[in-house]
Structure formats: C-alpha cells, structure tokens
Design a protein around this motif. Structure first.
Motif, short mmCIF file in Angstrom:
data_model
loop_
_atom_site.label_atom_id
_atom_site.label_comp_id
_atom_site.label_asym_id
_atom_site.label_seq_id
_atom_site.Cartn_x
_atom_site.Cartn_y
_atom_site.Cartn_z
N TYR A 1 0.83 -1.20 0.00
CA TYR A 1 0.00 0.00 0.00
C TYR A 1 0.87 1.26 0.00
O TYR A 1 0.62 2.21 -0.74
CB TYR A 1 -0.93 -0.04 1.21
N PRO B 1 -7.28 0.74 -8.73
CA PRO B 1 -7.97 -0.49 -8.34
C PRO B 1 -7.13 -1.36 -7.39
O PRO B 1 -7.68 -2.02 -6.51
CB PRO B 1 -8.21 -1.21 -9.66
N LEU C 1 -7.78 -0.18 -3.95
CA LEU C 1 -9.07 -0.66 -3.48
C LEU C 1 -9.03 -2.13 -3.11
O LEU C 1 -9.60 -2.54 -2.08
CB LEU C 1 -10.14 -0.40 -4.55
N MET D 1 -7.30 -2.50 0.22
CA MET D 1 -8.18 -2.11 1.32
C MET D 1 -9.18 -3.22 1.65
O MET D 1 -9.40 -3.55 2.82
CB MET D 1 -8.93 -0.81 0.99
N VAL D 2 -9.79 -3.77 0.61
CA VAL D 2 -10.76 -4.85 0.82
C VAL D 2 -10.07 -6.07 1.44
O VAL D 2 -10.59 -6.68 2.38
CB VAL D 2 -11.46 -5.23 -0.51
#
Length: 122
Positions: A11, A40, A43, A46-47
């Motif tokens: 990240y 993406p 994202l 994060m998920v």
C-alpha cells in the motif's frame, strides 16, 4: 517496523507511486505501471485488509503508531516532491489549507487516543 505487514508495505509503495505520478506526470517510468491499475490495486488492498482482518492481531499502540507514521510519511513525501520541483496536478500543495486541515485531523485523533492509552497504562 513490527506494526506493518506485507499489505501495508504494498500500500505504501502504490500510494508513493501515485503521488510521484501526480507531481511528475512525465516521469520516465510513468507508463510502465498505469494509474488505472494502481487505483484499483489500492481498493483491492483495502478490501483484502478488511477481509483478512489484519488489524485484529495488532495492539492499539501499534495501530496508533502506524496511523501517525502514515500521515507523516505522506506529508514528507509531498514536501520532498515539491522541493524536487514537482507540481501536483490534483491540487495537493503545501500552501493548500485543505491539506493542512486533513493533516491536523489525521493526527489529532490518534494523538489523543495515544494520550488516553498512555494514561490508562499508568
């Protein structure tokens, strides 16, 4: 640092690339990893972090350290990119009041929780 895991490091890398691309859009390697792949990826990270519940095994103190480090890291990266002559295409600038409000908000919460945690340990 023990409060970072592999997802956190990925990240950090992706966010750093996005900031470099924002400040230096003509960066030589900008086309090697397109921005429409990085966003993406953020994202998905994060998920994954939510699904894997990476923060359940971390102490509150480690979480606070990570939040404070993350904020300072991004701010220093913005300072370095600005000093190197970059100019953000999205409006992220050191003279932008919104940036400083966001930095204050992102530091005030963890610092106040840090004090409460420290007082409860005594």
């Amino acid at each position: 640092m023990k409060f970072f895991n592999t997802l956190d490091i990925i990240y950090f890398f992706v966010m750093s690339l996005l900031l470099v691309y924002d400040f230096f859009p003509n960066f030589p390697f900008a086309d090697s990893v397109p921005t429409n792949v990085l966003i993406p990826l953020i994202l998905v990270l994060m998920v994954l972090s939510i699904l894997l519940k990476q923060y359940n095994d971390k102490s509150k103190k480690d979480l606070l350290k990570a939040q404070i480090f993350w904020t300072i890291y991004l701010l220093l990266l913005i300072v370095i990119l600005t000093v190197l002559g970059g100019q953000s295409k999205t409006g992220i600038a050191l003279d932008n009041g919104v940036l400083w409000i966001a930095v204050l908000i992102s530091l005030v919460g963890p610092l106040s929780r840090w004090r409460k945690l420290k007082n409860s340990e005594e």
